[in-house]
Design a protein around this motif. Structure first.
Motif, PDB file in Angstrom:
ATOM      1  N   GLY A 233       0.777  -1.236   0.000  1.00 43.32           N
ATOM      2  CA  GLY A 233       0.000   0.000   0.000  1.00 43.32           C
ATOM      3  C   GLY A 233       0.807   1.283   0.000  1.00 43.32           C
ATOM      4  O   GLY A 233       0.254   2.372   0.186  1.00 43.32           O
ATOM      5  N   PHE A 234       2.099   1.172  -0.192  1.00 42.12           N
ATOM      6  CA  PHE A 234       2.923   2.368  -0.320  1.00 42.12           C
ATOM      7  C   PHE A 234       3.125   2.701  -1.792  1.00 42.12           C
ATOM      8  O   PHE A 234       3.132   1.817  -2.647  1.00 42.12           O
ATOM      9  CB  PHE A 234       4.302   2.157   0.323  1.00 42.12           C
ATOM     10  N   LYS A 235       3.283   3.964  -2.087  1.00 46.21           N
ATOM     11  CA  LYS A 235       3.715   4.381  -3.418  1.00 46.21           C
ATOM     12  C   LYS A 235       5.096   5.012  -3.257  1.00 46.21           C
ATOM     13  O   LYS A 235       5.259   6.041  -2.581  1.00 46.21           O
ATOM     14  CB  LYS A 235       2.728   5.384  -4.012  1.00 46.21           C
ATOM     15  N   ILE A 236       6.092   4.397  -3.880  1.00 44.72           N
ATOM     16  CA  ILE A 236       7.468   4.885  -3.731  1.00 44.72           C
ATOM     17  C   ILE A 236       7.696   6.037  -4.705  1.00 44.72           C
ATOM     18  O   ILE A 236       7.871   5.833  -5.900  1.00 44.72           O
ATOM     19  CB  ILE A 236       8.486   3.756  -3.963  1.00 44.72           C
ATOM     20  N   LEU A 237       7.678   7.241  -4.186  1.00 42.55           N
ATOM     21  CA  LEU A 237       7.853   8.428  -5.021  1.00 42.55           C
ATOM     22  C   LEU A 237       9.334   8.736  -5.229  1.00 42.55           C
ATOM     23  O   LEU A 237       9.735   9.114  -6.327  1.00 42.55           O
ATOM     24  CB  LEU A 237       7.143   9.623  -4.386  1.00 42.55           C
ATOM     25  N   GLY A 238      10.127   8.565  -4.201  1.00 45.84           N
ATOM     26  CA  GLY A 238      11.546   8.888  -4.305  1.00 45.84           C
ATOM     27  C   GLY A 238      12.403   7.768  -3.755  1.00 45.84           C
ATOM     28  O   GLY A 238      11.964   6.990  -2.903  1.00 45.84           O
ATOM     29  N   ASN A 239      13.615   7.671  -4.265  1.00 44.88           N
ATOM     30  CA  ASN A 239      14.567   6.653  -3.829  1.00 44.88           C
ATOM     31  C   ASN A 239      15.957   7.262  -3.873  1.00 44.88           C
ATOM     32  O   ASN A 239      16.362   7.841  -4.879  1.00 44.88           O
ATOM     33  CB  ASN A 239      14.462   5.436  -4.770  1.00 44.88           C
ATOM     34  N   SER A 240      16.676   7.145  -2.763  1.00 46.60           N
ATOM     35  CA  SER A 240      18.030   7.710  -2.659  1.00 46.60           C
ATOM     36  C   SER A 240      19.032   6.600  -2.384  1.00 46.60           C
ATOM     37  O   SER A 240      18.854   5.837  -1.429  1.00 46.60           O
ATOM     38  CB  SER A 240      18.111   8.722  -1.514  1.00 46.60           C
ATOM     39  N   GLY A 241      20.054   6.520  -3.202  1.00 46.52           N
ATOM     40  CA  GLY A 241      21.092   5.525  -2.985  1.00 46.52           C
ATOM     41  C   GLY A 241      22.391   5.929  -3.643  1.00 46.52           C
ATOM     42  O   GLY A 241      22.394   6.702  -4.597  1.00 46.52           O
ATOM     43  N   ASP A 242      23.495   5.385  -3.141  1.00 42.36           N
ATOM     44  CA  ASP A 242      24.811   5.717  -3.704  1.00 42.36           C
ATOM     45  C   ASP A 242      25.223   4.732  -4.788  1.00 42.36           C
ATOM     46  O   ASP A 242      26.282   4.887  -5.390  1.00 42.36           O
ATOM     47  CB  ASP A 242      25.876   5.722  -2.605  1.00 42.36           C
ATOM     48  N   GLN A 243      24.410   3.688  -5.018  1.00 41.96           N
ATOM     49  CA  GLN A 243      24.686   2.701  -6.062  1.00 41.96           C
ATOM     50  C   GLN A 243      23.521   2.684  -7.034  1.00 41.96           C
ATOM     51  O   GLN A 243      22.362   2.775  -6.612  1.00 41.96           O
ATOM     52  CB  GLN A 243      24.828   1.295  -5.440  1.00 41.96           C
ATOM     53  N   TRP A 244      23.806   2.504  -8.317  1.00 46.99           N
ATOM     54  CA  TRP A 244      22.707   2.350  -9.276  1.00 46.99           C
ATOM     55  C   TRP A 244      21.888   1.111  -8.957  1.00 46.99           C
ATOM     56  O   TRP A 244      20.689   1.051  -9.264  1.00 46.99           O
ATOM     57  CB  TRP A 244      23.248   2.314 -10.710  1.00 46.99           C
ATOM     58  N   SER A 245      22.517   0.117  -8.316  1.00 47.66           N
ATOM     59  CA  SER A 245      21.767  -1.095  -7.956  1.00 47.66           C
ATOM     60  C   SER A 245      20.762  -0.833  -6.837  1.00 47.66           C
ATOM     61  O   SER A 245      19.906  -1.669  -6.565  1.00 47.66           O
ATOM     62  CB  SER A 245      22.723  -2.218  -7.553  1.00 47.66           C
TER      63      SER A 245
END
Lengths: 267, 267
Positions: A233-245
């Motif tokens: 039931g979540f909508k992932i609007l943003g994602n932060s990471g230091d790896q493209w993976s």
């Protein structure tokens, strides 16, 4: 056609950094040719700086693909980058980009929809292992799992300051924060303790690798968990990471933000 | 635990470029804090250079999202980047990454499969419009379609040298080269003339926007054409472009290569 006579009068040459180029016969070369480059650039230290900056860009854009080690000639460059103001500046601009997107995204998602979520990776995203890498060659030495696990257990990694600021701002906007890390379930206690030590006060979920995830690539493991998160039931609007993976694979966040990391690569 | 006492003795602080940070109380600060940064960095010119370099990274990683203009404080930075050795070096490393991938990809694709293809964008990928932008503020002036179309009609844009080298190498390996550009069908003759002028001798297809494509985003138009290309029996192994809109969307190439371009953004 006003501008063309000037332009066409020039003998144009774009010079690849290490290859010969035509010489400029016009009054002003539009792009610097090799013969224009100060002699210092072709000497060792400056040539390394030029190459290593381009290598870093190729890593950050994922042009480089999988890589195992910092080029030997770039060890000092990576140290200087991490110790100097550039790493902090690059991190701060990535956080500013994230925040600029976040408020608009929340408004566009609207009320009554799925719960708006932001996914954060942990290492080199929320927490900085700079103190560890500072005494381990800033990524130029082979990864030592034993000593790194001891560092994780100590739970004393500081926050990446721009990430902590962003984190609090996103929570203030109403985002549900999901932490999705390649660390294992066995490291849950030390990871929670470290996050609290670093100033991260609360999160919706902290997802770690389970025994069944061992051996999966980060792309596969993290994509599966993003899918499961959205199914809840979540909508992932943003994602932060230091790896493209941390960022690629399906489902992807509406927008993904690549934090800098010239020290290591995870597939 | 050998490394921890030293590490933990340090008061650790990662300093965001423009925000205050804790001071280092240990014998050596692992990451530079604001107070360590030479005074020059907080003065105008160096602060601009630091910020603009981070801004450029945010553009190249697509963290910045859509943008309309170079930040005013970065106009001189972009000029220096384009005129100096960095643009050529970044382009050359992107081409080297592409070639490193290409031969292995061809072997992995195997004989008898679909025809192996490499897609190239044209502007700021195969051809450099640097001579045009050099007399038009390196992207800091509003885009003037009339004068740019005159420049296109003149068909005198030089090759980006590292792209021309890569292009010939890929053809030598056996790749079918597909050119996919946002230029319109009306510009076919001048585009072909310019490619030949710049040294590109042959290509499998040159795809330009048809009247029915006007108004489509580059992502939509280019994705549709990649799909059509694969439906015709090609397998797109590599894709080179200076815009993320050249590279993203379905189907994607096996590997995509982002060439540098801090001058403009196309969605």
């Amino acid at each position: 056609m006003r501008l063309l006579p000037l332009v066409l009068a020039l003998a144009l040459a774009l010079a690849a950094a290490s290859s010969a180029a035509a010489s400029a016969s016009g009054p002003r070369s539009v792009l610097r040719t090799v013969t224009d480059v100060p002699a210092a650039v072709s000497s060792g230290e400056d040539a390394d700086a030029l190459f290593c900056d381009s290598w870093r860009l190729s890593v950050e854009t994922s042009n480089a693909g999988p890589w195992r080690a910092i080029p030997a000639r770039c060890a000092a460059f990576v140290r200087d980058y991490m110790e100097g103001p550039r790493y902090a500046s690059d991190s701060a601009v990535a956080a500013a980009d994230s925040l600029a997107f976040a408020s608009g995204a929340l408004a566009a998602a609207g009320a009554g929809a799925a719960r708006p979520a932001w996914v954060f990776d942990v290492d080199e995203t929320l927490l900085s292992n700079a103190p560890y890498y500072a005494v381990n060659g800033w990524g130029s030495q082979e990864f030592n799992e034993t000593s790194f696990d001891e560092w994780v257990d100590a739970a004393k990694a500081p926050a990446l300051p721009s990430s902590l600021k962003l984190y609090n701002e996103l929570q203030g906007l109403g985002f549900y924060v999901i932490l999705l890390t390649g660390r294992t379930e066995f490291q849950r206690n030390s990871t929670e303790a470290n996050l609290l030590f670093a100033g991260y006060q609360s999160w919706e979920k902290l997802i770690l690798r389970q025994p069944s995830d061992i051996g999966k690539t980060a792309v596969k493991y993290k994509s599966e968990r993003r899918a499961a998160t959205e199914a809840e039931g979540f909508k992932i609007l943003g994602n932060s990471g230091d790896q493209w993976s941390d960022l690629i694979g399906s489902p992807m966040a509406t927008r993904s933000f690549k934090l800098p990391n010239p020290m290591y690569f995870i597939s």
